[in-house]
Enzyme design. Structure first.
Site, PDB file in Angstrom:
ATOM      1  N   CYS A  16       0.595  -0.910  -0.191  1.00  0.00           N
ATOM      2  CA  CYS A  16       0.101  -0.546   0.116  1.00  0.00           C
ATOM      3  C   CYS A  16       0.881   1.414  -0.121  1.00  0.00           C
ATOM      4  O   CYS A  16       0.624   2.247   0.087  1.00  0.00           O
ATOM      5  CB  CYS A  16      -1.238  -0.506   1.090  1.00  0.00           C
ATOM      6  SG  CYS A  16      -0.438  -0.204   2.769  1.00  0.00           S
ATOM      7  N   HIS A  21       9.346 -12.247   4.743  1.00  0.00           N
ATOM      8  CA  HIS A  21       8.761 -11.000   4.041  1.00  0.00           C
ATOM      9  C   HIS A  21       7.930 -10.799   4.921  1.00  0.00           C
ATOM     10  O   HIS A  21       6.888 -11.128   6.103  1.00  0.00           O
ATOM     11  CB  HIS A  21       8.259 -11.130   2.478  1.00  0.00           C
ATOM     12  CG  HIS A  21       8.794 -11.632   1.716  1.00  0.00           C
ATOM     13  ND1 HIS A  21       8.934 -13.127   1.688  1.00  0.00           N
ATOM     14  CD2 HIS A  21      10.646 -11.386   1.115  1.00  0.00           C
ATOM     15  CE1 HIS A  21      10.671 -12.847   0.669  1.00  0.00           C
ATOM     16  NE2 HIS A  21      10.836 -12.255   0.765  1.00  0.00           N
ATOM     17  N   CYS A  53       3.252 -16.618  -0.152  1.00  0.00           N
ATOM     18  CA  CYS A  53       3.867 -15.300   0.621  1.00  0.00           C
ATOM     19  C   CYS A  53       3.591 -13.799  -0.932  1.00  0.00           C
ATOM     20  O   CYS A  53       3.196 -14.733  -1.860  1.00  0.00           O
ATOM     21  CB  CYS A  53       4.896 -14.465   0.808  1.00  0.00           C
ATOM     22  SG  CYS A  53       5.690 -13.021   1.519  1.00  0.00           S
ATOM     23  N   CYS A 100     -18.175 -39.204  -3.158  1.00  0.00           N
ATOM     24  CA  CYS A 100     -19.452 -40.559  -4.013  1.00  0.00           C
ATOM     25  C   CYS A 100     -20.025 -39.296  -4.650  1.00  0.00           C
ATOM     26  O   CYS A 100     -20.277 -38.073  -4.361  1.00  0.00           O
ATOM     27  CB  CYS A 100     -20.598 -40.379  -2.811  1.00  0.00           C
ATOM     28  SG  CYS A 100     -21.435 -41.096  -3.059  1.00  0.00           S
ATOM     29  N   CYS A 116     -36.778 -62.677 -19.110  1.00  0.00           N
ATOM     30  CA  CYS A 116     -36.162 -63.620 -19.937  1.00  0.00           C
ATOM     31  C   CYS A 116     -36.061 -62.949 -21.200  1.00  0.00           C
ATOM     32  O   CYS A 116     -36.926 -62.344 -21.585  1.00  0.00           O
ATOM     33  CB  CYS A 116     -36.519 -65.035 -19.507  1.00  0.00           C
ATOM     34  SG  CYS A 116     -37.765 -65.593 -20.755  1.00  0.00           S
ATOM     35  N   CYS A 130     -32.370 -61.254 -31.633  1.00  0.00           N
ATOM     36  CA  CYS A 130     -33.092 -61.976 -33.296  1.00  0.00           C
ATOM     37  C   CYS A 130     -34.233 -61.059 -33.924  1.00  0.00           C
ATOM     38  O   CYS A 130     -34.544 -61.068 -34.361  1.00  0.00           O
ATOM     39  CB  CYS A 130     -31.869 -62.339 -33.253  1.00  0.00           C
ATOM     40  SG  CYS A 130     -32.676 -64.446 -33.008  1.00  0.00           S
ATOM     41  N   HIS A 137     -38.842 -75.772 -26.583  1.00  0.00           N
ATOM     42  CA  HIS A 137     -37.988 -76.537 -26.468  1.00  0.00           C
ATOM     43  C   HIS A 137     -37.096 -74.424 -25.654  1.00  0.00           C
ATOM     44  O   HIS A 137     -36.400 -74.962 -27.095  1.00  0.00           O
ATOM     45  CB  HIS A 137     -36.370 -77.168 -27.268  1.00  0.00           C
ATOM     46  CG  HIS A 137     -36.874 -78.335 -27.982  1.00  0.00           C
ATOM     47  ND1 HIS A 137     -37.873 -79.160 -28.333  1.00  0.00           N
ATOM     48  CD2 HIS A 137     -37.127 -77.698 -29.893  1.00  0.00           C
ATOM     49  CE1 HIS A 137     -38.382 -79.702 -28.770  1.00  0.00           C
ATOM     50  NE2 HIS A 137     -37.997 -78.296 -29.699  1.00  0.00           N
TER      51      HIS A 137
HETATM   52 ZN   LIG Z   1       7.864 -14.385   1.294  1.00  0.00          ZN
HETATM   53 ZN   LIG Z   2     -32.151 -64.856 -31.279  1.00  0.00          ZN
HETATM   54 ZN   LIG Z   3     -22.529 -41.943  -0.898  1.00  0.00          ZN
HETATM   55 ZN   LIG Z   4      -0.020  -2.386   3.104  1.00  0.00          ZN
HETATM   56 ZN   LIG Z   5     -39.036 -65.614 -18.984  1.00  0.00          ZN
END
Ligand SMILES: [Zn+2]
Ligand SMILES: [Zn+2]
Ligand SMILES: [Zn+2]
Ligand SMILES: [Zn+2]
Ligand SMILES: [Zn+2]
Ligand SMILES: [Zn+2]
Ligand SMILES: [Zn+2]
Lengths: 611, 196
Positions: free
Chosen positions: A132, A148, A173, A220, A302, A317, A325
């Site tokens: 200052c 300092h 500093c 987390c 399933c 698919c 089966h």
């Molecule tokens: Zn220093």
């Molecule tokens: Zn399939």
């Molecule tokens: Zn958590």
């Molecule tokens: Zn000062």
């Molecule tokens: Zn099932």
């Protein structure tokens, strides 16, 4: 019929991966299993613990203590050192050997050699502050350890600017090029005289440095934030469960995604996000019946669905299958396999999309199944209570819940195995790492395992969906033995798949490192409460460090498991208030630049609802 | 908020020896706003900037001197650490290495030092930095040309020179290239254009 199938595949498996003859006794089998597990745990050892708001101070003190004791340092210097070396106590001890005390300290900005009194004139005349440019009386000037000195007003202003910039952990500093970190007690005293709230923030930043500047501790990622952090010892490539119940990948903080590596998962979620914006097929939750072409919605876990017209077909698919089966035909047919059909698709882009869709459809099918099966939990609880109350010799139904948990875990593995395969056998990551033949060979190996796992997971799902509460005891016993058997088979197949990934697929790669969080048969372990293990050796620390009443209070609070709101607000002043809870969350996101995108990137809308 | 008394002291301190230091600071546009200043530095001797006078726009944030001043070249300059587009400066003491014990004068002196010793590894202007590293002679010629054209109060603006030569019947592209090759010297350019 189905029964034959189960045992067929399980014995096939054992024959393939061990060297015993067919007449192995169970004991040898068990020994082998134990050896296998032991080996696995050796290389992927990790323990996780929860750091709550209340135990954060204790966790930090523990490390501070070690450094203070060994290097005969004051707490503030130990903290500066630990912050600089990211709270890695072992590394500090290592570097102490290599560099020696002086360099270790000076690089971190710790000034233990006193420079005080060298620059500041001795007389009681007013001195000029170099900031200052005012002449001020000596009593309003503060000299730092580095020698300092500036007037208190200028120091205070400097500290406040730095704290507001988020640089509390290492306020340097004022002097140009001076590396010394300012004495935290001086900072606290001067700042709190003018702005007590900022001084509180300074203290909280120092406290939270234990999380923010520590490779082994992470917040987390729950939203809204649960307030906890997780500390991992050992392998940091692992998946953890916070006390709040959130499971996540410790390494990248997104949802648990093994056997995908973090990079694969990041690329995959990004891709899913991009593709879902351009192609709308992801939202299609129905498939046309191959016979009557009416849209059919999937409602069980399933992958065998039936249309109201009576036609059964494979959800994966879309191909018609017989009703008689059912699962053997699903396991028999090769819809999990993907062959690139060069002739039909010459355009590269089209083929890429098709390839992506292939993997994504299966990935999506299994995550959807997982969702459906989560609903099963309640239904099954109902069935169990009915069963337990009926006239029957069978009273123990733990096998159902055990089987269900195994189903969840293996279903999860299965769904993430598709993005894994997408990158493992695609061009994006490993183009030059494998020859075409090698890749084909490995892909076959992997897909074989994947298919075995898939068919057994479907079978397990099917058995668990049965209305066993209406069964006779014999039928229940039969179902039970299937569920137990399939649980074991599925667990084993998961293990095998992880081993294949690690040893056969990733290990031979030269250029890329992909760490996969290990498979846990029993599911993710919930992180333990940290304060408990700290309690044991605390009696000593408290004695040697009596002025630390915070730690002591904290200890009692955690030890008894009681909540002492008054005391906690002392410990984490401000941290329990809304404003600060909010800011800590904000920092978690903005601090590591690019972290801003972290949550969004990892959780595109279609993944976010996975639970 | 701004430490007015310090800024006033700084201005006095700086302008007292401007003849020796080669740097000076005045209020921007002769106004009265202490937070908006205008700095001047002379190009260091023995560099392509020699002979030039460079104007720097200085704005002081309310936290000054605890926050660094914002500085930007008004005069166009060809230098790896200064944007050739907008005069933005890449200098550590104007960013994280700022210290409240530094002054506007020391900052301007640092800019002068930067003109003498560019740091092409930490560039603000990638194009200039590339040229500095790969075609140093071209860099020197361009920097000198820019100094000539933009940093010398006496020199006629480049647009005017181009205009004049184009009016003599040469194509604009050719004029510009030629002017650049002779570092903006109008007469040499004309000579070259006539002979070639
Ligand atoms: Zn220093
Ligand atoms: Zn399939
Ligand atoms: Zn958590
Ligand atoms: Zn000062
Ligand atoms: Zn099932
Ligand atoms: Zn990850
Ligand atoms: Zn139909």
């Amino acid at each position: 019929m189905a029964d034959d199938d189960d045992f067929q595949s399980s014995s096939d498996l054992e024959g393939a991966d061990c060297y015993f003859s067919d007449q192995d006794d169970v004991l040898e089998e068990t020994v082998l299993q134990v050896l296998e597990d032991g080996r696995e745990e050796d290389c992927h050892w990790s323990v996780s613990s929860v750091i709550t708001k209340e135990s954060l101070l204790a966790a930090q003190k523990e490390d501070l203590r070690k450094v203070m004791d060994l290097l005969a340092l004051r707490e503030q210097h130990a903290r500066t050192l630990l912050i600089h070396y990211r709270w890695d106590v072992e590394r500090i001890f290592e570097l102490l050997e290599q560099k020696g005390k002086e360099r270790l300290f000076s690089e971190a900005g710790v000034t233990t050699i006193q420079h005080k009194g060298l620059d500041l004139p001795d007389s009681s005349d007013p001195v000029e502050c170099n900031v200052c440019f005012e002449n001020v009386s000596r009593s309003t000037v503060t000299e730092m350890d580095c020698g300092h000195y500036y007037c208190n007003d200028c120091w205070t202003e400097h500290f406040i600017v730095k704290i507001n910039e988020g640089q509390s952990r290492r306020i340097r500093c004022i002097a140009p090029k001076c590396n010394a970190v300012c004495d935290e007690a001086v900072v606290r005293n001067l700042v709190s005289a003018r702005h007590p709230d900022i001084a509180d923030r300074f203290d909280r930043f120092l406290l939270e440095s234990y999380i923010e500047d520590n490779n082994k501790v992470k917040w987390c990622p729950s939203a809204p934030h649960c307030g906890n952090a997780i500390r991992v010892e050992g392998d940091i490539y692992c998946e953890v469960e916070c006390a709040c119940g959130l499971q996540f990948c410790f390494s990248c903080l997104s949802q648990a995604h093994s056997p995908c590596s973090c990079l694969m998962w990041e690329l995959w979620t990004k891709k899913c996000h991009d593709e879902s914006e351009t192609v709308n097929w992801i939202t299609v939750n129905t498939k046309p019946c191959p016979k009557c072409h009416k849209p059919v919605e999937k409602n069980g876990g399933c992958n065998l669905v039936a249309c109201i017209c009576g036609q059964a077909f494979c959800w994966l698919c879309g191909g018609a299958t017989g009703r008689d089966h059912t699962w053997s035909s699903i396991s028999g047919h090769s819809c999990g396999r993907f062959k690139e059909d060069q002739e039909k698709r010459t355009e590269r882009a089209r083929r890429d999309l098709y390839r992506y869709m292939h993997y994504h459809n299966r990935y999506k099918a299994h995550t959807d199944s997982l969702k459906q099966e989560s609903n099963l939990k309640e239904t099954i609880q109902g069935k169990i209570s009915i069963s337990e109350n009926k006239e029957s010799k069978i009273k123990d139904y733990a096998w159902v819940t055990n089987g269900l948990n195994r189903l969840f875990r293996s279903r999860r593995v299965l769904s993430y195995s598709y993005p894994f395969a997408f990158y493992m056998f695609g061009d994006e990551l490993f183009k030059d790492e494998m020859t075409t033949e090698e890749r084909e060979l490995k892909q076959n190996l992997f897909e074989d395992q994947q298919q075995q796992l898939e068919s057994n997971v479907e079978k397990l799902s099917m058995f668990l969906e049965k209305d066993f509460q209406d069964f006779s005891d014999d039928e229940v016993m039969d179902t039970m033995s299937h569920v137990i058997n399939l649980s074991n088979v599925v667990d084993r197949l998961c293990k095998q798949m992880y081993q294949c990934i690690e040893n056969d697929l990733l290990y031979p790669l030269q250029r890329a490192t992909h760490n996969i969080a290990p498979y846990k048969s029993k599911g993710l372990e919930r992180a333990s409460e940290l304060s408990l293990c700290w309690d044991s050796d605390q009696s000593m620390s408290v004695k040697t460090y009596p002025e630390d009443s915070y730690a002591q209070q904290n200890l009692t609070a955690n030890g008894s498991g009681a909540t002492l709101p008054g005391r906690h607000s002392v410990i984490l002043h401000g941290s329990s208030s809304d404003e600060s809870g909010c800011s800590s969350r904000k920092r978690a996101r903005t601090d590591g630049l690019g972290g801003a995108a972290r949550f969004d990137l990892n959780m595109p809308a279609e993944v976010v609802d996975k639970n | 908020m701004l430490d007015v008394s310090r800024v006033q002291k700084e201005l006095m301190e700086c302008n007292r020896d401007k003849a020796i230091s080669g740097v000076s600071i005045v209020l921007h546009d002769g106004g009265s706003d202490l937070s908006h200043l205008s700095g001047t530095i002379t190009g260091p001797v023995g560099t392509p900037y020699e002979g030039g006078t460079f104007q720097i726009d200085i704005s002081l944030p309310s936290g000054y001197p605890f926050e660094p001043p914002k500085m930007q070249f008004i005069t166009k300059v060809w230098h790896p650490n200064i944007s050739s587009q907008n005069g933005a400066i890449c200098l550590d003491i104007l960013k994280d290495q700022w210290s409240p014990a530094l002054t506007l004068k020391t900052a301007l002196l640092s800019l002068q030092a930067l003109l003498s010793a560019p740091e092409p590894d930490d560039p603000q202007d990638a194009v200039v930095a590339q040229q500095y590293l790969r075609e140093y002679p071209t860099f020197v010629a361009t920097a000198r040309y820019w100094t000539e054209v933009f940093a010398k109060r006496t020199s006629v603006g480049i647009e005017e020179k181009v205009q004049k030569l184009v009016e003599m019947g040469f194509s604009e592209d050719l004029v510009k290239n030629t002017l650049e090759s002779v570092n903006g010297d109008e007469n040499m350019a004309l000579e070259k254009l006539c002979s070639g």
